[in-house]
Design an enzyme around this catalytic site. Structure first.
Site, short mmCIF file in Angstrom:
data_model
loop_
_atom_site.label_atom_id
_atom_site.label_comp_id
_atom_site.label_asym_id
_atom_site.label_seq_id
_atom_site.Cartn_x
_atom_site.Cartn_y
_atom_site.Cartn_z
N SER A 231 -1.22 -3.78 7.41
CA SER A 231 -2.48 -4.51 7.31
C SER A 231 -3.56 -3.61 6.73
O SER A 231 -3.38 -2.40 6.57
CB SER A 231 -2.91 -5.01 8.70
N LYS A 232 -4.71 -4.20 6.44
CA LYS A 232 -5.82 -3.44 5.88
C LYS A 232 -6.36 -2.39 6.85
O LYS A 232 -7.07 -1.48 6.44
CB LYS A 232 -6.95 -4.39 5.45
N ARG A 233 -6.03 -2.54 8.12
CA ARG A 233 -6.51 -1.59 9.12
C ARG A 233 -5.60 -0.37 9.25
O ARG A 233 -5.97 0.62 9.87
CB ARG A 233 -6.63 -2.28 10.48
#
Length: 464
Positions: A231-233
């Site tokens: 994910s982007k995190r």
């Protein structure tokens, strides 16, 4: 094969993710492999989450990676085309026209303020335990998708679905199908997570009387540790992070190619021309690919080693300038251009990335460097290092600084004279010059620093 037209359709609602970059890359590669057209289309219908800064990141990231688009928004880079505009926010009239066509043909209807797409088939009522109400189902055979990567896939649609929300905004399924029809897209290459949408899209194509394009669903990129999609995190997930850290775009592109595809042999580091020549959809893996930042760092190092001297130095200076607020980078930028260049080229074979250079080269640019206490104790506790350093200082005027090999021969001659080895002088000399026991070769350090700087540092150590 008819002329291939593929598209990459990102949304400007967040940072540019490495999974998005891989999707863009696979589309670009297929277009270049087939001599087709690569389209950039911006999905900016989410007015609340759209952001011009994120849109700029899309353009900048694709350009940095070298993924030039043949058709797309005209933003002063590559752009234009006969099927624009290429931002969905500017195509609302087209969506209205297509919805009206469906309504007129009896393939859509209004309910609860929204517009629904109507499936064709026998209808029946069932009680839905999850929704706790009766729902209308439609008897239909499964949609068969001849996926270019996954083979035969069957998906079932048995309920009508919304194509325009009650607020008047068209949904993702509708706008993508309409745009792909209007832009004559022949192949849709996207992430496996979109496979569940494909049956809806096939029904919409049929509703418009259009043969669906070919579909190819590429595997997901899994996070480095543990289960689940990256994910982007997750660390290492954002393209701009690699730009900021001074990674080489060609190394990142090569690495991304291997996340779900391989050339059919053991090669990993490959020029982009070879990848374009070999890339094809049936060679893309069905299994998900796990991200590996160590492998990426190794790939980046391999590309750094082969960089021409002038480009490496230019990239180093650009990185130092971006981080000019730091004391170490400021001192380096203040140095003579010739000296800066020599230090960077001496360090090129030793660093994994441009981002390591400020810390790795700091002692070259200042006399105020610290001495590693553990290294000092280790070096000073063996033999008679102070005498060795004094002998080396006294030999400096006669040493030939013209090349690394000349310095090495001079130190070896000194060692032989005293019935010692090269290593007896190397450790204490390195400690005096850098304060540590790691770095480029000692002869390279001495050559680049020059006789006078070396003398001062030897005397500093002898006086401490």
């Amino acid at each position: 094969m008819s002329h291939v037209r593929v598209r990459f359709a990102p949304s400007p609602t967040g940072f540019f993710h490495i999974g998005s970059a891989r999707t863009a890359l696979f589309n670009w590669l297929y277009a270049r492999h087939t001599g087709g057209t690569f389209i950039l289309r911006i999905e900016d219908t989410d007015k609340e989450r759209n952001n011009d800064a994120y849109l700029g990141l899309i353009y900048d990231s694709l350009t940095w990676l070298g993924l030039n688009w043949d058709e797309g928004p005209q933003v002063g880079r590559n752009g234009g085309g006969d099927f624009g505009p290429y931002r969905q926010s500017e195509r609302t009239h087209l969506y209205r026209e297509h919805v009206d066509r469906l309504l007129t043909a009896g393939r859509a209807y209004e309910k609860d303020g929204a517009i629904w797409f109507k499936l064709l088939g026998e209808r029946y009522e069932v009680f839905d335990e999850h929704r706790k109400k009766n729902v209308t189902k439609v008897k239909l055979p499964p949609v068969v998708i001849a996926d270019q990567i996954r083979g035969r896939v069957e998906r079932m649609e048995d309920e009508d679905f919304v194509i325009v929300r009650s607020d008047g905004n068209p949904v993702f399924h509708l706008v993508n199908v309409v745009d792909d029809i209007a832009m004559r897209v022949t192949h849709i290459i996207r992430g496996e997570d979109h496979l569940s949408n494909t049956s809806k899209h096939v029904h919409l194509y049929e509703g418009f009387g259009v043969k669906p394009p070919m579909f190819a669903h590429i595997p997901l990129i899994l996070k480095q540790n543990g289960p689940g999609k990256m994910s982007k995190r997750d660390q290492g997930a954002l393209i701009e992070e690699y730009q900021r850290r001074g990674y080489l775009p060609e190394a990142l592109v090569n690495f991304l190619c291997l996340l779900g595809w391989n050339p059919g042999d053991d090669r990993e580091k490959m020029p982009i021309a070879d990848i374009i020549g070999l890339f094809d959809l049936p060679a893309v893996n069905q299994s998900n690919a796990r991200f590996d930042d160590k492998k990426l760092a190794h790939m980046n190092m391999a590309y750094l080693l082969e960089l021409p001297a002038e480009r490496f130095v230019a990239l180093a200076r650009e990185y130092f300038q971006r981080h000019a607020a730091a004391q170490t980078t400021n001192a380096a930028l203040a140095a003579d251009d010739t000296y800066f260049r020599a230090v960077m080229l001496l360090s090129q074979p030793k660093v994994k990335g441009i981002e390591e250079l400020p810390a790795y080269t700091a002692y070259f640019f200042t006399e105020d460097f610290s001495i590693d206490a553990k290294v000092r104790d280790k070096v000073m506790g063996k033999g008679d290092p102070r005498t060795r350093l004094r002998e080396l200082r006294e030999a400096l005027p006669a040493l030939d600084f013209a090349s690394d090999s000349a310095i090495e021969e001079g130190i070896k001659a000194l060692a032989a004279k005293n019935n010692l080895g090269f290593g007896d002088y190397q450790s204490i000399a390195r400690l005096a010059l850098s304060g540590t026991n790691v770095g480029p070769s000692i002869t390279g350090m001495m050559r680049v620093m020059g006789r006078e700087r070396v003398r001062r540092r030897f005397e500093r150590m002898l006086a401490s």
